[in-house]
Design a protein around this motif. Structure first.
Motif, PDB file in Angstrom:
ATOM      1  N   VAL A 130       0.820  -1.214   0.000  1.00 17.88           N
ATOM      2  CA  VAL A 130       0.000   0.000   0.000  1.00 17.88           C
ATOM      3  C   VAL A 130       0.849   1.257   0.000  1.00 17.88           C
ATOM      4  N   THR A 131       1.968   1.226   0.738  1.00 20.11           N
ATOM      5  CA  THR A 131       2.780   2.439   0.826  1.00 20.11           C
ATOM      6  C   THR A 131       3.521   2.698  -0.473  1.00 20.11           C
ATOM      7  N   SER A 161      -4.924   5.699   3.206  1.00 24.71           N
ATOM      8  CA  SER A 161      -4.390   6.179   4.491  1.00 24.71           C
ATOM      9  C   SER A 161      -2.908   6.503   4.389  1.00 24.71           C
ATOM     10  N   MET A 162      -2.172   5.755   3.576  1.00 25.13           N
ATOM     11  CA  MET A 162      -0.759   6.059   3.376  1.00 25.13           C
ATOM     12  C   MET A 162      -0.581   7.275   2.464  1.00 25.13           C
ATOM     13  N   ALA A 163      -1.439   7.408   1.456  1.00 25.83           N
ATOM     14  CA  ALA A 163      -1.349   8.553   0.551  1.00 25.83           C
ATOM     15  C   ALA A 163      -1.590   9.861   1.303  1.00 25.83           C
ATOM     16  N   GLU A 188      -6.729  12.372  12.229  1.00 29.09           N
ATOM     17  CA  GLU A 188      -5.488  11.966  12.886  1.00 29.09           C
ATOM     18  C   GLU A 188      -4.374  11.728  11.870  1.00 29.09           C
ATOM     19  N   LEU A 189      -4.735  11.216  10.707  1.00 29.03           N
ATOM     20  CA  LEU A 189      -3.738  10.982   9.658  1.00 29.03           C
ATOM     21  C   LEU A 189      -3.251  12.281   9.027  1.00 29.03           C
ATOM     22  N   GLY A 190      -4.041  13.358   9.169  1.00 29.12           N
ATOM     23  CA  GLY A 190      -3.622  14.650   8.637  1.00 29.12           C
ATOM     24  C   GLY A 190      -4.531  15.244   7.582  1.00 29.12           C
ATOM     25  N   ALA A 191      -5.648  14.578   7.248  1.00 22.63           N
ATOM     26  CA  ALA A 191      -6.547  15.111   6.222  1.00 22.63           C
ATOM     27  C   ALA A 191      -7.061  16.485   6.634  1.00 22.63           C
ATOM     28  N   ASP A 192      -7.049  17.429   5.694  1.00 22.80           N
ATOM     29  CA  ASP A 192      -7.519  18.783   5.962  1.00 22.80           C
ATOM     30  C   ASP A 192      -9.025  18.908   5.775  1.00 22.80           C
ATOM     31  N   GLU A 193      -9.580  18.119   4.876  1.00 23.44           N
ATOM     32  CA  GLU A 193     -11.002  18.239   4.546  1.00 23.44           C
ATOM     33  C   GLU A 193     -11.529  16.847   4.207  1.00 23.44           C
ATOM     34  N   ILE A 194     -12.696  16.517   4.740  1.00 22.69           N
ATOM     35  CA  ILE A 194     -13.284  15.191   4.517  1.00 22.69           C
ATOM     36  C   ILE A 194     -14.673  15.380   3.944  1.00 22.69           C
ATOM     37  N   VAL A 195     -14.920  14.764   2.800  1.00 23.89           N
ATOM     38  CA  VAL A 195     -16.220  14.832   2.147  1.00 23.89           C
ATOM     39  C   VAL A 195     -16.919  13.491   2.343  1.00 23.89           C
ATOM     40  N   ASP A 196     -18.056  13.511   3.010  1.00 25.44           N
ATOM     41  CA  ASP A 196     -18.826  12.284   3.249  1.00 25.44           C
ATOM     42  C   ASP A 196     -19.591  11.940   1.969  1.00 25.44           C
ATOM     43  N   TYR A 197     -19.089  10.939   1.252  1.00 24.54           N
ATOM     44  CA  TYR A 197     -19.672  10.608  -0.056  1.00 24.54           C
ATOM     45  C   TYR A 197     -21.069  10.003   0.063  1.00 24.54           C
ATOM     46  N   PRO A 303     -16.314  -2.457   5.584  1.00 23.27           N
ATOM     47  CA  PRO A 303     -15.337  -1.466   5.124  1.00 23.27           C
ATOM     48  C   PRO A 303     -13.943  -1.782   5.655  1.00 23.27           C
ATOM     49  N   ASN A 304     -12.931  -1.306   4.952  1.00 19.03           N
ATOM     50  CA  ASN A 304     -11.541  -1.545   5.343  1.00 19.03           C
ATOM     51  C   ASN A 304     -10.924  -0.239   5.818  1.00 19.03           C
ATOM     52  N   ARG A 305     -10.488  -0.248   7.070  1.00 19.16           N
ATOM     53  CA  ARG A 305      -9.812   0.920   7.632  1.00 19.16           C
ATOM     54  C   ARG A 305      -8.374   0.517   7.904  1.00 19.16           C
ATOM     55  N   GLY A 306      -7.443   1.007   7.101  1.00 19.55           N
ATOM     56  CA  GLY A 306      -6.049   0.606   7.260  1.00 19.55           C
ATOM     57  C   GLY A 306      -5.833  -0.800   6.742  1.00 19.55           C
ATOM     58  N   LYS A 307      -5.135  -1.652   7.520  1.00 16.01           N
ATOM     59  CA  LYS A 307      -4.660  -2.939   7.021  1.00 16.01           C
ATOM     60  C   LYS A 307      -5.225  -4.125   7.802  1.00 16.01           C
TER      61      LYS A 307
END
Length: 314
Positions: A130-131, A161-163, A188-197, A303-307
């Motif tokens: 993934v990384t 999450s790595m991107a 926590e990962l650093g996202a500035d903006e989250i759009v709930d699709y 859903p998959n969160r991380g690994k």
């Protein structure tokens, strides 16, 4: 040693277990006792027979086939010409010859790197694929620059999450699509903006995107053309983009694979050991046939969160 193979394309029931001798190594190889591997999208898609359109013929499976690409483990034997590794070294990496096996043999010059001996190897069983894919999208092809606007679809998943973390390390403004339940995790990962699709059409609220990283494909990929700047870029890990639309919108759009070069892995390991990258472990499975089948089912159902990690220690 135990190995879990696939006998044909199909459901998780094509997986079966065998006992074989520990592999012999050549002069330039390492024998690694596995500590962990992981489930990746490519493992599930390959098992189902869905890689023929994007995978070169020489890399397509011959049955019985050993799945798995990520690995972490401990070097237990080295060939006589090996100079970079010693018995007892902790290592992580990626191999195209399979990892659902208690021991693997890899070339010294392949995609393998030492890690500190005090590090937890279990999460590192999910680092490589993934990384390196995220690195290819963000750094290698994306060549992001500070203050650019980057949209990452599927930010809560392994690649996403790595991107996010790689992009933030590079100083960009990160927007990601995800569900409301993942909002705190992504912050926590650093996202500035989250759009709930699930409640918002991202193509109606976003614009002037320099780079789109698509881990979803389908209609999400199609709609992404509308939010990009002229001469913007889109890199997809989920399907081959429509080149007619790319020309129509005046953007670059490509399907990409991971950046599988030793120097890339060393850069990634340095970021990880410097605590600039985190691996979120969604769930740990044991190295048993039933657990590996369940890991594939769970990955498909999401859903998959991380690994999703497969641990060889019982």
């Amino acid at each position: 040693m135990r190995k879990i193979l696939m006998r044909d394309y199909g459901s998780e029931d094509v997986l079966f277990e065998v006992n074989e001798n520990i592999p012999s190594i050549t002069a330039n190889q390492l024998l690694i006792k596995m500590v962990a591997t992981s489930v990746n999208h490519i493992d599930v898609v390959m098992r189902k027979g869905g890689m023929q359109a994007t995978m070169p013929p020489e890399l397509q499976p011959k049955f019985p086939h050993l799945l798995g690409q990520d690995f972490s483990g401990i070097v237990t034997q080295i060939g006589e010409t090996v100079t970079k590794f010693q018995v007892g070294d902790y290592v992580t990496g990626v191999t195209l010859t399979g990892t659902y096996s208690e021991y693997i043999a890899v070339d010294e010059s392949s995609f393998v790197a030492k890690v500190p001996s005090d590090i937890d190897l279990v999460p590192l069983g999910g680092l490589g694929v993934v990384t390196c894919t995220a690195w290819s999208a963000v750094i290698g092809h994306g060549q992001v620059k500070p203050n650019q606007r980057v949209l990452i679809h599927g930010g809560a998943g392994g690649v996403g999450s790595m991107a996010i973390q790689l992009a933030k390390n590079a100083g960009v403004y990160v927007i990601t699509t995800a569900t409301e339940s993942n909002k705190d995790f992504l912050k926590e990962l650093g996202a500035d903006e989250i759009v709930d699709y699930t409640t918002v059409n991202f193509e109606e609220v976003l614009q002037d995107i320099d780079l789109v990283i698509d881990t979803i494909g389908g209609t999400t990929q199609e709609k992404s053309y509308r939010v990009m700047k002229p001469a913007g870029k889109m890199f997809s890990t989920a399907g081959v983009p429509d080149q007619k639309k790319a020309v129509e919108y005046g953007v670059e759009a490509q399907f990409i694979r991971g950046d599988i070069r030793p120097e890339t892995l060393h850069s990634i390991v340095s970021l990880y050991t410097d605590k600039k990258l985190k691996i979120h472990v969604d769930k740990i499975y044991h190295f048993t046939l039933d657990d590996i089948k369940n890991s594939h089912k769970d990955f498909e159902n999401g859903p998959n969160r991380g690994k999703r990690i497969i641990s060889f220690s019982m």
